[in-house]
Design a protein around this motif. Structure first.
Motif, PDB file in Angstrom:
ATOM      1  N   LEU A 106       8.243  -5.482   1.619  1.00 26.09           N
ATOM      2  CA  LEU A 106       8.763  -6.834   1.861  1.00 26.09           C
ATOM      3  C   LEU A 106       9.342  -7.447   0.595  1.00 26.09           C
ATOM      4  O   LEU A 106      10.344  -8.155   0.635  1.00 26.09           O
ATOM      5  N   SER A 107       8.731  -7.172  -0.528  1.00 26.92           N
ATOM      6  CA  SER A 107       9.248  -7.676  -1.797  1.00 26.92           C
ATOM      7  C   SER A 107      10.596  -7.035  -2.117  1.00 26.92           C
ATOM      8  O   SER A 107      11.538  -7.715  -2.525  1.00 26.92           O
ATOM      9  N   LYS A 108      10.702  -5.752  -1.904  1.00 28.79           N
ATOM     10  CA  LYS A 108      11.932  -5.011  -2.193  1.00 28.79           C
ATOM     11  C   LYS A 108      13.077  -5.382  -1.249  1.00 28.79           C
ATOM     12  O   LYS A 108      14.233  -5.448  -1.661  1.00 28.79           O
ATOM     13  N   HIS A 109      12.755  -5.622   0.022  1.00 34.20           N
ATOM     14  CA  HIS A 109      13.778  -5.850   1.044  1.00 34.20           C
ATOM     15  C   HIS A 109      13.742  -7.265   1.614  1.00 34.20           C
ATOM     16  O   HIS A 109      14.106  -7.484   2.765  1.00 34.20           O
TER      17      HIS A 109
ATOM     18  N   ASN B 114      -6.720  -2.768   8.232  1.00 30.57           N
ATOM     19  CA  ASN B 114      -7.809  -1.799   8.291  1.00 30.57           C
ATOM     20  C   ASN B 114      -8.270  -1.494   6.864  1.00 30.57           C
ATOM     21  O   ASN B 114      -7.520  -0.937   6.065  1.00 30.57           O
ATOM     22  N   SER B 115      -9.512  -1.846   6.559  1.00 29.15           N
ATOM     23  CA  SER B 115     -10.024  -1.674   5.194  1.00 29.15           C
ATOM     24  C   SER B 115     -10.127  -0.202   4.785  1.00 29.15           C
ATOM     25  O   SER B 115     -10.192   0.099   3.597  1.00 29.15           O
ATOM     26  N   ALA B 116     -10.106   0.705   5.749  1.00 27.42           N
ATOM     27  CA  ALA B 116     -10.147   2.129   5.426  1.00 27.42           C
ATOM     28  C   ALA B 116      -8.793   2.640   4.920  1.00 27.42           C
ATOM     29  O   ALA B 116      -8.709   3.723   4.358  1.00 27.42           O
ATOM     30  N   TRP B 117      -7.735   1.854   5.122  1.00 26.31           N
ATOM     31  CA  TRP B 117      -6.378   2.267   4.753  1.00 26.31           C
ATOM     32  C   TRP B 117      -5.670   1.198   3.914  1.00 26.31           C
ATOM     33  O   TRP B 117      -4.668   0.622   4.335  1.00 26.31           O
ATOM     34  N   PRO B 118      -6.134   0.913   2.704  1.00 27.59           N
ATOM     35  CA  PRO B 118      -5.509  -0.137   1.893  1.00 27.59           C
ATOM     36  C   PRO B 118      -4.062   0.170   1.514  1.00 27.59           C
ATOM     37  O   PRO B 118      -3.288  -0.738   1.233  1.00 27.59           O
ATOM     38  N   GLY B 119      -3.672   1.426   1.547  1.00 25.01           N
ATOM     39  CA  GLY B 119      -2.306   1.799   1.209  1.00 25.01           C
ATOM     40  C   GLY B 119      -1.276   1.203   2.152  1.00 25.01           C
ATOM     41  O   GLY B 119      -0.133   0.945   1.756  1.00 25.01           O
ATOM     42  N   VAL B 120      -1.676   0.955   3.398  1.00 22.73           N
ATOM     43  CA  VAL B 120      -0.744   0.385   4.375  1.00 22.73           C
ATOM     44  C   VAL B 120      -0.367  -1.042   3.978  1.00 22.73           C
ATOM     45  O   VAL B 120       0.812  -1.393   3.933  1.00 22.73           O
ATOM     46  N   ALA B 121      -1.362  -1.862   3.678  1.00 20.75           N
ATOM     47  CA  ALA B 121      -1.093  -3.251   3.283  1.00 20.75           C
ATOM     48  C   ALA B 121      -0.343  -3.312   1.956  1.00 20.75           C
ATOM     49  O   ALA B 121       0.575  -4.121   1.789  1.00 20.75           O
ATOM     50  N   LEU B 122      -0.714  -2.465   1.015  1.00 19.25           N
ATOM     51  CA  LEU B 122      -0.007  -2.436  -0.277  1.00 19.25           C
ATOM     52  C   LEU B 122       1.459  -2.030  -0.092  1.00 19.25           C
ATOM     53  O   LEU B 122       2.353  -2.626  -0.694  1.00 19.25           O
ATOM     54  N   ALA B 123       1.679  -1.035   0.747  1.00 19.34           N
ATOM     55  CA  ALA B 123       3.058  -0.584   1.002  1.00 19.34           C
ATOM     56  C   ALA B 123       3.870  -1.676   1.687  1.00 19.34           C
ATOM     57  O   ALA B 123       5.036  -1.886   1.361  1.00 19.34           O
ATOM     58  N   MET B 124       3.258  -2.374   2.640  1.00 13.98           N
ATOM     59  CA  MET B 124       3.974  -3.435   3.326  1.00 13.98           C
ATOM     60  C   MET B 124       4.384  -4.533   2.338  1.00 13.98           C
ATOM     61  O   MET B 124       5.515  -5.013   2.361  1.00 13.98           O
ATOM     62  N   GLY B 125       3.480  -4.926   1.457  1.00 17.54           N
ATOM     63  CA  GLY B 125       3.801  -5.937   0.455  1.00 17.54           C
ATOM     64  C   GLY B 125       4.922  -5.493  -0.463  1.00 17.54           C
ATOM     65  O   GLY B 125       5.847  -6.259  -0.754  1.00 17.54           O
ATOM     66  N   HIS B 126       4.864  -4.270  -0.908  1.00 15.31           N
ATOM     67  CA  HIS B 126       5.911  -3.717  -1.764  1.00 15.31           C
ATOM     68  C   HIS B 126       7.250  -3.682  -1.027  1.00 15.31           C
ATOM     69  O   HIS B 126       8.285  -4.083  -1.569  1.00 15.31           O
TER      70      HIS B 126
ATOM     71  N   TYR C 190       1.418  -5.664  12.303  1.00 13.53           N
ATOM     72  CA  TYR C 190       2.334  -6.610  11.665  1.00 13.53           C
ATOM     73  C   TYR C 190       3.725  -6.321  12.201  1.00 13.53           C
ATOM     74  O   TYR C 190       4.107  -5.165  12.342  1.00 13.53           O
ATOM     75  N   TYR C 191       4.470  -7.362  12.509  1.00 16.96           N
ATOM     76  CA  TYR C 191       5.793  -7.218  13.100  1.00 16.96           C
ATOM     77  C   TYR C 191       6.839  -7.760  12.143  1.00 16.96           C
ATOM     78  O   TYR C 191       6.774  -8.914  11.730  1.00 16.96           O
ATOM     79  N   LEU C 192       7.793  -6.911  11.800  1.00 12.26           N
ATOM     80  CA  LEU C 192       8.860  -7.255  10.877  1.00 12.26           C
ATOM     81  C   LEU C 192      10.184  -7.184  11.627  1.00 12.26           C
ATOM     82  O   LEU C 192      10.406  -6.262  12.406  1.00 12.26           O
ATOM     83  N   ALA C 193      11.053  -8.136  11.378  1.00  8.53           N
ATOM     84  CA  ALA C 193      12.363  -8.155  12.038  1.00  8.53           C
ATOM     85  C   ALA C 193      13.461  -8.179  10.989  1.00  8.53           C
ATOM     86  O   ALA C 193      13.244  -8.617   9.857  1.00  8.53           O
TER      87      ALA C 193
ATOM     88  N   LEU D 178       8.442   3.080   6.370  1.00 11.26           N
ATOM     89  CA  LEU D 178       9.139   1.790   6.405  1.00 11.26           C
ATOM     90  C   LEU D 178      10.607   1.929   6.002  1.00 11.26           C
ATOM     91  O   LEU D 178      11.484   1.310   6.612  1.00 11.26           O
ATOM     92  N   GLU D 179      10.875   2.724   4.992  1.00 12.58           N
ATOM     93  CA  GLU D 179      12.263   2.940   4.561  1.00 12.58           C
ATOM     94  C   GLU D 179      13.057   3.650   5.664  1.00 12.58           C
ATOM     95  O   GLU D 179      14.214   3.307   5.914  1.00 12.58           O
ATOM     96  N   LEU D 180      12.442   4.628   6.311  1.00 15.84           N
ATOM     97  CA  LEU D 180      13.096   5.304   7.429  1.00 15.84           C
ATOM     98  C   LEU D 180      13.372   4.321   8.558  1.00 15.84           C
ATOM     99  O   LEU D 180      14.470   4.304   9.127  1.00 15.84           O
ATOM    100  N   ALA D 181      12.389   3.502   8.867  1.00 14.50           N
ATOM    101  CA  ALA D 181      12.561   2.500   9.922  1.00 14.50           C
ATOM    102  C   ALA D 181      13.729   1.572   9.596  1.00 14.50           C
ATOM    103  O   ALA D 181      14.596   1.332  10.439  1.00 14.50           O
TER     104      ALA D 181
END
Length: 121
Positions: free
Chosen positions: A61-64, A47-59, A78-81, A27-30
């Protein structure tokens, strides 16, 4: 940026390692390479097998929150602009998909979209 001759990326798709740290890095690279009208598509958010993705997205979005906003979600993506392009994408998606549901107050901190988020499912 050496692979793009310094040009910014308009569409950045992330479907990688799926851990929190890898997703944050992606995400930072993007964001660092994203055009002012660019959009980031993040895969496997729900995807419940990859909770790190949702946690990272929340972090991320909060940071940026002043630079990037969510505009749509659907089909496990999820689409971010960039904040300045959020209203454009929101309007374009509503016109292209009149049957798609709009979730109001999904992202209430952002005045650009009045908190609206398009459900593409």
């Amino acid at each position: 940026m050496r692979f793009t001759d310094g040009r910014k990326i308009v569409f950045f798709s992330i479907d990688g390692c799926h851990t929190f740290h890898c997703t944050i890095n992606d995400l930072e690279l993007a964001l660092s390479t994203l055009h002012t009208d660019g959009i980031i598509m993040l895969d496997d958010v729900y995807n419940s097998a990859w909770p790190g993705v949702a946690l990272a997205m929340g972090h991320f979005l909060s940071k940026h929150r002043d630079q990037v906003i969510p505009v749509a979600f659907g089909r496990n993506k999820y689409y971010l602009a960039r904040s300045g392009a959020g209203a454009y994408y929101l309007n374009a998606l509503q016109k292209a998909c009149p049957n798609c549901r709009v979730h109001s107050t999904a992202a209430p901190w952002n005045p650009t979209t009045q908190g609206n988020l398009i459900n593409l499912n």
